[in-house]
Design an enzyme around this catalytic site. Sequence first.
Site, PDB file in Angstrom:
ATOM      1  N   GLY A  16     -24.154  -1.053  -9.830  1.00 47.55           N
ATOM      2  CA  GLY A  16     -23.948  -0.074  -8.964  1.00 47.55           C
ATOM      3  C   GLY A  16     -24.022   1.385  -9.600  1.00 47.55           C
ATOM      4  O   GLY A  16     -23.722   1.373 -10.920  1.00 47.55           O
ATOM      5  N   LEU A  17     -24.349   2.492  -9.224  1.00 48.47           N
ATOM      6  CA  LEU A  17     -24.210   3.660  -9.755  1.00 48.47           C
ATOM      7  C   LEU A  17     -22.718   4.124 -10.091  1.00 48.47           C
ATOM      8  O   LEU A  17     -21.933   3.420  -9.410  1.00 48.47           O
ATOM      9  CB  LEU A  17     -24.596   4.716  -8.712  1.00 48.47           C
ATOM     10  N   PRO A  18     -22.465   4.898 -10.871  1.00 49.99           N
ATOM     11  CA  PRO A  18     -21.192   5.457 -11.288  1.00 49.99           C
ATOM     12  C   PRO A  18     -20.358   5.868 -10.058  1.00 49.99           C
ATOM     13  O   PRO A  18     -21.006   6.406  -9.237  1.00 49.99           O
ATOM     14  CB  PRO A  18     -21.378   6.788 -12.037  1.00 49.99           C
ATOM     15  N   ARG A  20     -18.996   4.438  -7.577  1.00 48.81           N
ATOM     16  CA  ARG A  20     -19.124   3.627  -6.295  1.00 48.81           C
ATOM     17  C   ARG A  20     -18.276   2.498  -6.293  1.00 48.81           C
ATOM     18  O   ARG A  20     -18.183   1.568  -5.336  1.00 48.81           O
ATOM     19  CB  ARG A  20     -20.455   2.918  -6.509  1.00 48.81           C
ATOM     20  N   ARG A  73     -26.412   2.031 -26.238  1.00 43.52           N
ATOM     21  CA  ARG A  73     -25.523   1.404 -25.007  1.00 43.52           C
ATOM     22  C   ARG A  73     -25.961  -0.005 -24.762  1.00 43.52           C
ATOM     23  O   ARG A  73     -25.002  -0.758 -24.235  1.00 43.52           O
ATOM     24  CB  ARG A  73     -26.058   2.593 -23.622  1.00 43.52           C
ATOM     25  N   ARG A 106     -32.149  -5.609 -16.940  1.00 47.70           N
ATOM     26  CA  ARG A 106     -30.755  -5.712 -17.351  1.00 47.70           C
ATOM     27  C   ARG A 106     -30.375  -7.015 -16.880  1.00 47.70           C
ATOM     28  O   ARG A 106     -29.639  -7.948 -17.513  1.00 47.70           O
ATOM     29  CB  ARG A 106     -29.919  -4.590 -17.185  1.00 47.70           C
ATOM     30  N   TYR A 169     -28.632   8.116 -14.099  1.00 47.74           N
ATOM     31  CA  TYR A 169     -28.767   6.763 -13.696  1.00 47.74           C
ATOM     32  C   TYR A 169     -29.733   6.573 -12.475  1.00 47.74           C
ATOM     33  O   TYR A 169     -30.072   5.407 -12.397  1.00 47.74           O
ATOM     34  CB  TYR A 169     -27.241   6.128 -13.096  1.00 47.74           C
ATOM     35  N   ARG A 225      14.552  -7.017   0.912  1.00 47.30           N
ATOM     36  CA  ARG A 225      15.301  -8.239   1.053  1.00 47.30           C
ATOM     37  C   ARG A 225      15.989  -7.767   2.232  1.00 47.30           C
ATOM     38  O   ARG A 225      16.646  -6.800   2.523  1.00 47.30           O
ATOM     39  CB  ARG A 225      16.039  -8.699  -0.058  1.00 47.30           C
ATOM     40  N   HIS A 226      16.743  -9.097   2.953  1.00 48.23           N
ATOM     41  CA  HIS A 226      17.560  -9.074   3.977  1.00 48.23           C
ATOM     42  C   HIS A 226      18.598  -8.569   3.390  1.00 48.23           C
ATOM     43  O   HIS A 226      19.041  -8.257   2.230  1.00 48.23           O
ATOM     44  CB  HIS A 226      17.540 -10.468   4.565  1.00 48.23           C
ATOM     45  N   ASN A 232      24.585 -15.441  -0.631  1.00 54.53           N
ATOM     46  CA  ASN A 232      24.607 -14.639  -1.666  1.00 54.53           C
ATOM     47  C   ASN A 232      26.086 -14.335  -2.175  1.00 54.53           C
ATOM     48  O   ASN A 232      26.251 -14.338  -3.476  1.00 54.53           O
ATOM     49  CB  ASN A 232      24.134 -13.303  -1.133  1.00 54.53           C
ATOM     50  N   ARG A 280      19.095 -14.544   8.020  1.00 57.24           N
ATOM     51  CA  ARG A 280      19.530 -13.291   7.489  1.00 57.24           C
ATOM     52  C   ARG A 280      18.313 -12.373   7.549  1.00 57.24           C
ATOM     53  O   ARG A 280      18.759 -11.210   7.828  1.00 57.24           O
ATOM     54  CB  ARG A 280      19.921 -13.709   6.086  1.00 57.24           C
ATOM     55  N   GLU A 304      12.150 -17.968   2.689  1.00 60.54           N
ATOM     56  CA  GLU A 304      12.442 -18.178   1.059  1.00 60.54           C
ATOM     57  C   GLU A 304      12.015 -19.550   0.707  1.00 60.54           C
ATOM     58  O   GLU A 304      11.997 -20.509   1.418  1.00 60.54           O
ATOM     59  CB  GLU A 304      13.915 -18.202   1.046  1.00 60.54           C
ATOM     60  N   HIS A 370      12.740 -12.448   1.455  1.00 60.92           N
ATOM     61  CA  HIS A 370      13.446 -12.929   0.558  1.00 60.92           C
ATOM     62  C   HIS A 370      13.267 -13.011  -0.964  1.00 60.92           C
ATOM     63  O   HIS A 370      12.064 -12.390  -1.134  1.00 60.92           O
ATOM     64  CB  HIS A 370      13.795 -14.372   0.793  1.00 60.92           C
ATOM     65  N   ARG A 375       9.193 -11.507  -4.865  1.00 63.69           N
ATOM     66  CA  ARG A 375       8.740 -11.212  -6.154  1.00 63.69           C
ATOM     67  C   ARG A 375       7.312 -11.519  -6.169  1.00 63.69           C
ATOM     68  O   ARG A 375       6.469 -11.005  -7.012  1.00 63.69           O
ATOM     69  CB  ARG A 375       9.517 -12.594  -7.063  1.00 63.69           C
TER      70      ARG A 375
END
Lengths: 446, 437
Positions: A16-18, A20, A73, A106, A169, A225-226, A232, A280, A304, A370, A375
């Site tokens: 693709g062209l620059p 894009r 190039r 190419r 290009y 988180r709850h 806990n 929870r 969880e 949770h 994470r």
Amino acid sequence: MQGCNRSQKIAICTVGLPARGKTYISRKLNRYFNWLGYKSRVFINGNYRREICGTECNSQFFDPHNEEAQKARSDCAKMALQDLIQFLKNGGDVGILDGTNITRERRLQIESDLKQSFNGIQTLWIESICNDSKVIQNNIRLTKINNPDYCNVNSDEATIDFLNRIKMYEQIYETITDDENLSYIKTMNVGADIIVHQVYGFLLSKIVSFIMNLHTYPRPIYLSRHGESQYNVDDRVGGDSDLSELGEMYADKLADFFFKEFPTKEMKNEIIFFTSTMRRAIHTSDVVANKLEIQPLQLKTLDEINVGICDGMTYTEIAQKFPSDFQERKINKLGYRYPRGESYLDLISRIEPVIFEIERSRQPVMIIAHQAILRCLYAYFHQNEIPEVPTLDIPLHCVIKLTPAAYFCDEKRVLINPQTGEISIKEEYVQEFVRSKSKQKSFIDL
Amino acid sequence: MQELGKQQKMVIGMVGLPARGKTYISRKICRYLNWMGFKSKVFNIGNYRRQICGTDCNSNFFDPGNKDASKARDECALLALNDMINYLRNEGDVSLYDGTNTTKQRRKLIMETLQQKFSEVQVFWVESICNDEDVILRNIQLTKLNNPDYVGKSSDEATQDFQQRIEQYAKVYEPIDMDENISFIKIIDIGNDIMIYNIQGFLQSKLVSYLMNLHIYPRPIYLSRHGESQYNVGHKVGGDSDLTQTGLMYAKQLGKYFVQELEGNRNIKMFTSTMQRALRTSNEVCELLGVEYYSLKALDEINPGICDGLTYQQIADKFPQDYEERKMNKLTYRYPRGESYLDVISRVEQIIFEIERSRLPVIVIAHQAILRCLYAYFHEHEVPEIPKLNIPLHQVIKLVPAAYYCKETRIKIDPMTGHWEIQDEATIKKVKSFLDL
């Protein structure tokens, strides 16, 4: 589903062209594959060119008639390809070649080099086409101006030069045609229109589904988180305990926070709100839902991590009862699967549909879930290394707001004191992050 | 995640010349959606035409120049459309409009009618284009010759007339154009090329992923439970128990069955769960076959939460209320801290995609609830039936996808003697119900 299809090597090449969105797509795919557990890397032609030829801000360098520059190039492009092939030979699963690759010649050369290097390698070409000048201008503004090519040039000059570069290009641009015999995907106008040609296979099908859902609307994603739960407080894992008193207070303050964050009724109704099916989370979400007058979707996929036989125990009890498991988990928290339970890798597999949903949504997304779940989600959006996932810091009583920007996410952490409602904010902006990363010398993705 | 799709009703319009697989695709989509929890129904315009205009096999009826016939056909199309709208208003989530819809004018008429009568509905078009003469001829032979239009005709006559019918349609065929401003997917030459335009929403996105995985290779699918486990003998639910001696013997006999069935073909895909009983069974089979399997957590048995390790009697004693609840609604009942059948369907969806996509024979060695869900998808059972489907131990279910349905064969294997008993299930009932798709 990481299990399926580990043996196949895949090379993805952009066209693709620059301006894009090729780098955007390459990065997103790279992110997605790494998160799923495949070794994936992006090889950016532009970076090779910058290292070898210097940061060239003059568009004349890109004139197709400038023979010397053309040779330079072309050599750089060859180097990038060779590094990609080497990466795949050394245990990589997916190599992504991020370059313009706008001529048939190419492309055919690259395809031939790739097919010769490996038996059974799968190649996929992704062409990004865009004719909307507003989108292009926006892309230039967001990404090119911070490009090392223009660090000593003011933004107006940079834009003009870059537009000239694109014209260079355009002179030789040849869109992919069927007789090139390539497996390809053409995406037009930011995914509104997609053409798929001869794309078969597990991962390649996944890529199409993934690309279909991409867009560049900068909608925010809120993760929390709850509130603090009984377990806990007791330091126990698993269970389906309810909120503690402190947790209930957090739910109230969280509702207040969101109420202020979405001031109008329209804004509230736009929110896409997910939570899990555990008490929870439901109780925390209900408080927020009542205040904002919206409804959360309870998804079992957001439950969880299942801790199997360790359910209800404290870490000390686990260390005593199952000392070898305890050690194993410490060494390999990512892959370790609780007996009769799950591992973090299982979790990532499990929540993949939610990732798709979030990618697809153009409205603000709010998720109350949770620690282990968040994470995994956070790691996906914030581009953390997968081994880091099980140790990421996702504390209680904190809202993480992620706003996707060009190649990364802006992050804002809102720590809410459940008792006083006091808020303290920590922000990390993309600009700083990009600048700090670009100081690193690496050919490979930032 | 299904709730996301329920937010809007949807009409899926098919487009394409005859014998391009429109009915095949619409039935597949309908089955997939129903299985996922979206009430769907196919409205086949041809059926309406047959009911109202009679079974006319003469291709002249389809000549666009035949004014009377064209008028009649338009009326049928609108009738089907009305029924479709009523279905959506009452109980349906998705309607499939199975017809040729080959002109821009017809598509525009449908869009405008829907806009008028049911503006909240989302419309999505699926166009099937095929230029491979062999495939088209095969389609005609497989499906059209059983068509009520050709009762009493020889197959050569029927084929010739049908090809002429196709030519009538081809005269006015206008493939979907982007400036019609509609959301669509074009499937060309059975997925060799796909064009996607303006996809809106969760359900359309899912459908596109699904359609990309379809093909018409008639590969067989084998489903089997693990061999008898300790918990099976003790009548307990859940657990991660090992095989009994009998179970182990079944595993070995199963291996022998596959060796004979596959005739030395090692190009197969085998999936199993991460639970001991399934892994051991799979290990035995793989040793004899010389293949490898994929062990997927998605195929683990339904999680019975707090009831894990109990017998049904103990559950009835300890949790009488839950026991009753489950009896009344086995499909949606979720074990506390566990799963429901609906959760399992959701979980197992990715396996369905894998199986659909595979052009190689597929073997799945898993568990009762899991196989009930998989079997129901391939064999088109109503979702509420799923929790009661009969999937006994020590039996292989072989499914071979045919035109619009699956041919099913059950092979009972005696673990002790290794004796096979083959039961061929009647598939004739599927063929005759052409009219009530």
